[in-house]
Design a protein around this motif. Sequence first.
Motif, PDB file in Angstrom:
ATOM      1  N   TRP A 117       0.857  -1.180   0.000  1.00  0.00           N
ATOM      2  CA  TRP A 117       0.000   0.000   0.000  1.00  0.00           C
ATOM      3  C   TRP A 117       0.893   1.230   0.000  1.00  0.00           C
ATOM      4  CZ3 TRP A 117      -3.863  -1.440   4.515  1.00  0.00           C
ATOM      5  CH2 TRP A 117      -4.724  -2.448   4.066  1.00  0.00           C
ATOM      6  N   ARG A 118       0.482   2.265  -0.730  1.00  0.00           N
ATOM      7  CA  ARG A 118       1.217   3.534  -0.723  1.00  0.00           C
ATOM      8  C   ARG A 118       0.557   4.457   0.292  1.00  0.00           C
ATOM      9  NH1 ARG A 118       5.063   5.692  -3.877  1.00  0.00           N
ATOM     10  NH2 ARG A 118       4.926   3.948  -5.341  1.00  0.00           N
ATOM     11  N   ILE A 119       1.333   4.891   1.284  1.00  0.00           N
ATOM     12  CA  ILE A 119       0.796   5.638   2.422  1.00  0.00           C
ATOM     13  C   ILE A 119       1.515   6.978   2.547  1.00  0.00           C
ATOM     14  CG2 ILE A 119       0.327   5.580   4.908  1.00  0.00           C
ATOM     15  CD1 ILE A 119      -1.103   3.401   3.341  1.00  0.00           C
ATOM     16  N   GLU A 120       0.769   8.027   2.864  1.00  0.00           N
ATOM     17  CA  GLU A 120       1.348   9.358   3.042  1.00  0.00           C
ATOM     18  C   GLU A 120       1.940   9.506   4.442  1.00  0.00           C
ATOM     19  OE1 GLU A 120      -1.723  12.144   2.259  1.00  0.00           O
ATOM     20  OE2 GLU A 120      -1.773  11.773   0.100  1.00  0.00           O
ATOM     21  N   ILE A 121       2.825  10.485   4.571  1.00  0.00           N
ATOM     22  CA  ILE A 121       3.437  10.810   5.860  1.00  0.00           C
ATOM     23  C   ILE A 121       2.593  11.859   6.563  1.00  0.00           C
ATOM     24  CG2 ILE A 121       5.484  11.779   6.986  1.00  0.00           C
ATOM     25  CD1 ILE A 121       5.941   9.012   5.889  1.00  0.00           C
ATOM     26  N   ASP A 122       2.367  11.677   7.872  1.00  0.00           N
ATOM     27  CA  ASP A 122       1.654  12.666   8.666  1.00  0.00           C
ATOM     28  C   ASP A 122       2.507  13.933   8.762  1.00  0.00           C
ATOM     29  OD1 ASP A 122      -0.371  13.691  10.128  1.00  0.00           O
ATOM     30  OD2 ASP A 122      -0.040  12.500  11.932  1.00  0.00           O
ATOM     31  N   GLN A 123       1.875  15.081   8.575  1.00  0.00           N
ATOM     32  CA  GLN A 123       2.630  16.337   8.505  1.00  0.00           C
ATOM     33  C   GLN A 123       2.830  16.971   9.891  1.00  0.00           C
ATOM     34  OE1 GLN A 123       3.828  17.472   5.185  1.00  0.00           O
ATOM     35  NE2 GLN A 123       3.343  15.286   5.067  1.00  0.00           N
ATOM     36  N   LYS A 124       3.318  16.176  10.819  1.00  0.00           N
ATOM     37  CA  LYS A 124       3.652  16.692  12.147  1.00  0.00           C
ATOM     38  C   LYS A 124       4.566  15.701  12.846  1.00  0.00           C
ATOM     39  CE  LYS A 124      -0.457  14.819  14.506  1.00  0.00           C
ATOM     40  NZ  LYS A 124      -1.170  14.304  13.359  1.00  0.00           N
ATOM     41  N   VAL A 125       5.339  16.233  13.811  1.00  0.00           N
ATOM     42  CA  VAL A 125       6.149  15.370  14.673  1.00  0.00           C
ATOM     43  C   VAL A 125       5.677  15.556  16.103  1.00  0.00           C
ATOM     44  CG1 VAL A 125       8.186  15.337  13.196  1.00  0.00           C
ATOM     45  CG2 VAL A 125       7.941  17.155  14.891  1.00  0.00           C
ATOM     46  N   ILE A 126       5.806  14.496  16.878  1.00  0.00           N
ATOM     47  CA  ILE A 126       5.385  14.514  18.279  1.00  0.00           C
ATOM     48  C   ILE A 126       6.637  14.514  19.152  1.00  0.00           C
ATOM     49  CG2 ILE A 126       3.985  13.386  20.041  1.00  0.00           C
ATOM     50  CD1 ILE A 126       2.399  14.358  17.629  1.00  0.00           C
ATOM     51  N   ILE A 127       6.738  15.507  20.031  1.00  0.00           N
ATOM     52  CA  ILE A 127       7.874  15.566  20.945  1.00  0.00           C
ATOM     53  C   ILE A 127       7.358  15.753  22.360  1.00  0.00           C
ATOM     54  CG2 ILE A 127       9.485  16.466  19.224  1.00  0.00           C
ATOM     55  CD1 ILE A 127       9.051  19.232  20.346  1.00  0.00           C
TER      56      ILE A 127
END
Length: 334
Positions: free
Chosen positions: A199-209
Amino acid sequence: MIKEIFTGNIPTKLMALVMAVALWLYAINRHTGDLTEVVGLTVSVPEGITVLEQNFEEITIHLRGPQNVIDTVEDMIKDRKILARYTVRESPNMIEDQVKQTISIRRENLDLPSAVKLVSVYPDKVDIVLGKLQKKRLKVSLQKKGEPAIGYAVANEFVFPGEVEVTGPLNALKEASFIHTVPIDIGGITGEQNRTFPWRIEIDQKVIIKRGDKTISVPVVCNEDVRVWLQIVEQQDTRLFEKMKIKIIGPAEYPYTIKLQDEFANVRIKGPKLLLDKLNAEDIVLYIDVTSLKPPGPYKQPVKSILPKNVELVDKLPEVHLDIRETIRSAEVK
């Protein structure tokens, strides 16, 4: 004669003037409207900078003007055609990491018709924190939602590429080591999906810190996507069948009497959960083969089993003591 025109009957003329002014004020007030609305505040920044924090995302404005214009402005605000906009002129070269600023919201930040007066803005000052952007490669973490169909489980998962390039605030990316994909729905998934990967999946446009006790979500930009493989297998389980009758298997004309010390045994089997849930005690056979046994006994023989396909024993079956004796025949009647 001319003097009498201007100076004669002064009280009457003053009364007429007062009435004219009153009528003018009445007309003005009747056709003037007031409007108080909440509008969004958008802060634009130059390339290489991002807004890390903004203490107000919306502001309240009080407007006054001709009623027909006020009505038009009200519709435009509802359609989000009128917003508050502020453009930061800061250069990225002037920021080492991040900087805090207070911006003032004035009429020029609102695209209002000239006939409308801006009476007040609240708040008229907004605090923002600007951060310098940088690029960094982060590991990709697959984010899933839902559960596989009953009886199935995710045995393995593989993501390619394993790292992606992310653009984000310098101070946040220094602390980030991974970035999530957008959640993929695996609800109700079965082994049939093994043939549909990748499956081709997009990257979430945020990082969690994490900072202290707080978990912070920081917006970033990633222009890549990834391919995902999942191995869906039947969920394995175990099941215990208690007090199963042990059968005796021997020749059809076996001439001896068999006596078991223990006629029952427990058996634990493992296999696909869906299959185990459907099994009955009749589907499992425990037996002892006495074909090669002859008296005198006693003997100690292992219990054997006949199991359905795709299941197997968990524990070794016990050995059972048995006694073999000659069959006592009745004397023939003479």
